[in-house]
Scaffold this motif. Sequence first.
Motif, short mmCIF file in Angstrom:
data_model
loop_
_atom_site.label_atom_id
_atom_site.label_comp_id
_atom_site.label_asym_id
_atom_site.label_seq_id
_atom_site.Cartn_x
_atom_site.Cartn_y
_atom_site.Cartn_z
N GLY A 189 38.40 28.86 35.57
CA GLY A 189 38.48 29.96 35.55
C GLY A 189 37.50 30.46 36.00
N LEU A 190 36.18 30.27 35.16
CA LEU A 190 35.25 30.50 35.35
C LEU A 190 34.17 30.17 36.81
CD1 LEU A 190 33.41 28.78 32.17
CD2 LEU A 190 33.71 31.50 32.57
N PHE A 191 35.07 29.40 37.66
CA PHE A 191 35.01 29.30 38.70
C PHE A 191 35.76 30.50 39.81
CE2 PHE A 191 32.88 25.26 36.65
CZ PHE A 191 31.89 25.82 37.96
N ALA A 192 36.51 30.04 39.80
CA ALA A 192 37.44 30.80 40.45
C ALA A 192 38.30 32.01 40.49
CB ALA A 192 39.47 29.87 40.19
N ILE A 193 38.14 32.49 39.87
CA ILE A 193 38.80 34.62 39.15
C ILE A 193 36.76 34.88 39.39
CG2 ILE A 193 39.33 36.44 37.23
CD1 ILE A 193 40.38 33.69 35.64
N PRO A 194 37.91 35.66 39.99
CA PRO A 194 36.39 36.75 40.94
C PRO A 194 35.62 37.71 39.34
CG PRO A 194 38.07 37.02 42.37
CD PRO A 194 38.46 35.81 41.04
N GLN A 195 34.42 37.44 39.79
CA GLN A 195 34.12 38.75 38.81
C GLN A 195 33.85 39.83 38.67
OE1 GLN A 195 31.30 37.61 36.64
NE2 GLN A 195 31.43 40.19 35.49
N ALA A 196 34.59 41.07 38.16
CA ALA A 196 35.32 42.01 38.26
C ALA A 196 34.12 43.13 36.79
CB ALA A 196 36.33 42.53 37.97
N SER A 197 33.85 44.27 37.17
CA SER A 197 34.28 44.98 36.00
C SER A 197 35.11 45.02 35.48
CB SER A 197 32.50 45.92 35.79
OG SER A 197 32.47 47.01 38.08
N GLY A 198 35.24 46.42 34.81
CA GLY A 198 36.53 47.73 34.20
C GLY A 198 35.91 48.52 35.41
N LEU A 199 37.31 49.39 35.35
CA LEU A 199 37.57 50.89 36.21
C LEU A 199 36.73 52.08 35.38
CD1 LEU A 199 41.07 49.35 38.01
CD2 LEU A 199 38.12 48.99 38.47
N HIS A 200 36.58 51.76 34.37
CA HIS A 200 36.86 53.54 34.00
C HIS A 200 34.92 53.41 33.35
CE1 HIS A 200 40.45 54.32 33.19
NE2 HIS A 200 40.42 53.04 33.14
N GLY A 201 34.04 53.24 35.16
CA GLY A 201 33.17 53.48 34.55
C GLY A 201 31.98 52.59 33.43
N ALA A 245 45.38 44.69 24.56
CA ALA A 245 44.93 44.17 25.02
C ALA A 245 44.94 44.34 27.04
CB ALA A 245 45.68 42.94 25.23
N GLY A 246 45.99 44.61 27.47
CA GLY A 246 46.22 45.34 28.67
C GLY A 246 45.26 46.46 29.16
N ARG A 247 44.89 47.02 28.26
CA ARG A 247 44.02 48.62 28.30
C ARG A 247 42.68 48.33 28.44
NH1 ARG A 247 45.22 51.70 31.57
NH2 ARG A 247 44.23 54.30 31.13
N MET A 248 42.51 46.86 27.47
CA MET A 248 40.51 46.39 27.06
C MET A 248 40.69 45.55 28.61
SD MET A 248 40.22 47.20 24.32
CE MET A 248 40.72 48.62 24.75
N GLY A 249 41.41 45.43 29.31
CA GLY A 249 40.85 44.51 31.07
C GLY A 249 41.16 45.76 31.55
N ASP A 250 41.33 47.08 31.43
CA ASP A 250 41.62 48.36 32.82
C ASP A 250 39.93 48.47 32.25
OD1 ASP A 250 44.02 47.61 33.49
OD2 ASP A 250 45.17 49.52 32.33
N LEU A 251 39.49 48.85 30.85
CA LEU A 251 38.55 49.76 30.93
C LEU A 251 36.98 48.15 30.89
CD1 LEU A 251 39.32 50.89 27.13
CD2 LEU A 251 39.21 51.96 29.30
N PHE A 252 37.45 47.22 30.39
CA PHE A 252 35.99 46.45 30.67
C PHE A 252 36.18 44.72 31.13
CE2 PHE A 252 36.99 47.92 26.20
CZ PHE A 252 35.38 49.04 25.86
N GLY A 253 36.74 44.93 32.32
CA GLY A 253 37.29 43.69 33.67
C GLY A 253 38.48 42.67 33.31
N HIS A 254 39.73 42.46 33.39
CA HIS A 254 40.25 41.62 33.19
C HIS A 254 39.71 40.31 33.45
CE1 HIS A 254 43.43 44.99 34.00
NE2 HIS A 254 42.78 45.20 35.49
N ARG A 255 38.79 40.13 34.39
CA ARG A 255 38.52 38.41 34.06
C ARG A 255 37.94 38.21 32.97
NH1 ARG A 255 33.44 35.88 34.56
NH2 ARG A 255 33.91 33.89 35.82
N ARG A 256 36.99 39.15 32.16
CA ARG A 256 36.28 39.47 31.01
C ARG A 256 37.38 38.76 30.08
NH1 ARG A 256 32.23 43.77 30.26
NH2 ARG A 256 31.46 42.83 31.82
N VAL A 257 38.69 39.97 29.84
CA VAL A 257 39.34 39.56 28.67
C VAL A 257 40.07 38.28 28.86
CG1 VAL A 257 41.91 40.58 27.67
CG2 VAL A 257 39.59 42.19 28.44
#
Length: 584
Positions: free
Chosen positions: A208-220, A91-103
């Motif tokens: 969380g939908l409002f408060a957590i900034p939108q972020a994509s993953g860090l691996h492209g 789960a932690g690595r999926m956050g790194d790959l696909f975005g922590h907000r989404r996971v």
Amino acid sequence: MTPIDIPVKGPVAPVEKVDPTTLSKFQQLCLKSQPLMLYVVSLAQFLDIVNGASMTVAMLPIAKELKFETQQQQWLISSYALSFGGLLLIAGRMGDLFGHRRVFLGGLFWFGLFSLVNGFSKSPVMLCISRALQGIGAAAQIPTALALIAIKYPAGVERTRALSVFGAIGAMGAVTGLLLSGALTSTVGWQWIFFISAIMSVILFILGLFAIPQASGLHGENPRIDFGGSFTATGGIVCVIYYISAGVETGWASVQTLPVLCIGLVLLAIFFVIEKRISYPIMPFHVWKHRAFSTSFALIFIMQAVFQGYLYFTTLTFQEVLGYSIMRTSLSYLVHGLTAMVFYSILGRLLPRLPLKPIIAVGFIFLGVSSLLFAFVTENSTYWVLPFISLICNVLGLGMVMLPAQITALRDASDDDQGVVGAIYNVGLQIGAPFGLAILTVISGKLNGDHKGERVGGPVNMHGYKYALLGDVALAALGFVVTLILLPSVKPTKAENNVPASLEEAGVAASSVMDQDKESVTTDVGVPTAFSKAEYVEEGQLPDKTEYIEEQHGGKTEYHQDGQELNSPQMAEEIIKAGAKVQY
């Protein structure tokens, strides 16, 4: 799209100004809600811990109502712990790959859904399965919550205070779980433990939908997933946790546990081989090279072993030795939760100014003293002498170990690795708890038996509990020694004011601030004018990381690329604009 999204190509972009008049009301609301992010992720962790701890008190009433067999009762706790601990790393690595907000939000929704299913469960099988599925949601939240905090708040005072809030709220979860389960089980029913969790999850999800900034993953855009590592790591960790948890009841060498351990060790061995050979591992081994992180992992493992043993045997002492009811036992821990609220808020303000190593060492002393005091409780003891003082010492020690260890664990990790580092840290917590409980339960079980080896009940059990708590003192002493010998002297670093704390914060999920003229919103993006160290990786072109180190020589700034001098910072800036990834 949230107001902090920057519609430009690439993970890093030049500073852009956004006219507030172009923002929708929804985007403006998201911008105003961002200060709530810390409390959303902290309360989500709080719910996860509450749901784990509440079963300690609620297990017997649930087992009686749903007609659990004796050997099935442990699965009320183990099913949640297995899925929670086993899936943290992936789960932690999926956050790194696909975005922590989404996971994180996905895990929160999943957790709330199966909390509701738990409340409506009508059979042992249904409840244990839904508890396991609920643990998956918890596993998705914890490491990504830590990563969101570490990315948003720069290293130094801001991050230390944020992690202190996160740790303080989480630490209150265990005791709150005991209080809540005791109160609800004695009144409206155990189902409301899960119904309240479901309601709170919905509220936190909306916030969380409002408060957590939108972020994509860090691996492209097309990250590669380490399926082999994910399967072997999850399977191996689940097998080890099962062996530790079930070995106490069925035996360490029984046919039900020993083969599971062997399978787990084989899977973990395969996992290490896979991670060494691939270029996109789920657990990069370089994170273990940071001495502060590896030692913090060991310390948090020991701390959780000590705390879980303390919590378990103090609960038994209250109920079996002092004769407290479930409700009175729960209320006995109220001082623990209230002290945590006050002490952790004070400690969070002090930690940025203090060296962390001596604080952790003193914390283990407090943990040892708390177990030592409770070891001398008898059936004639009053609450306000030994138990009361012991609970206060325990919460002081818990905070002085957990909060600084959390800071040191995340201190040296790059933004790309925050999710996996947070996951590994929490795997230590999940494995440490059953490990400590298993050792101490063996001590207690051997002593609390007659000549036939059968358990006896009542205050006479304090004989075994006493030596189990003394074993807890020994574990605390081990933590003290490890701290003194292995932990480097660490003080929270102070980030430069002009350096963005992370790629997510600087690129896609940057925190937005109003200009002095209040007429435009400026995002904290772009290339810093000064930095101590940055690593740039040109996607698809540079297989290895290239370091750019700023060095000051008589006022002249020199930038080096693998030992070769670059002409100017503009050259580094152009590389970034071309699509390179940045870690600060």
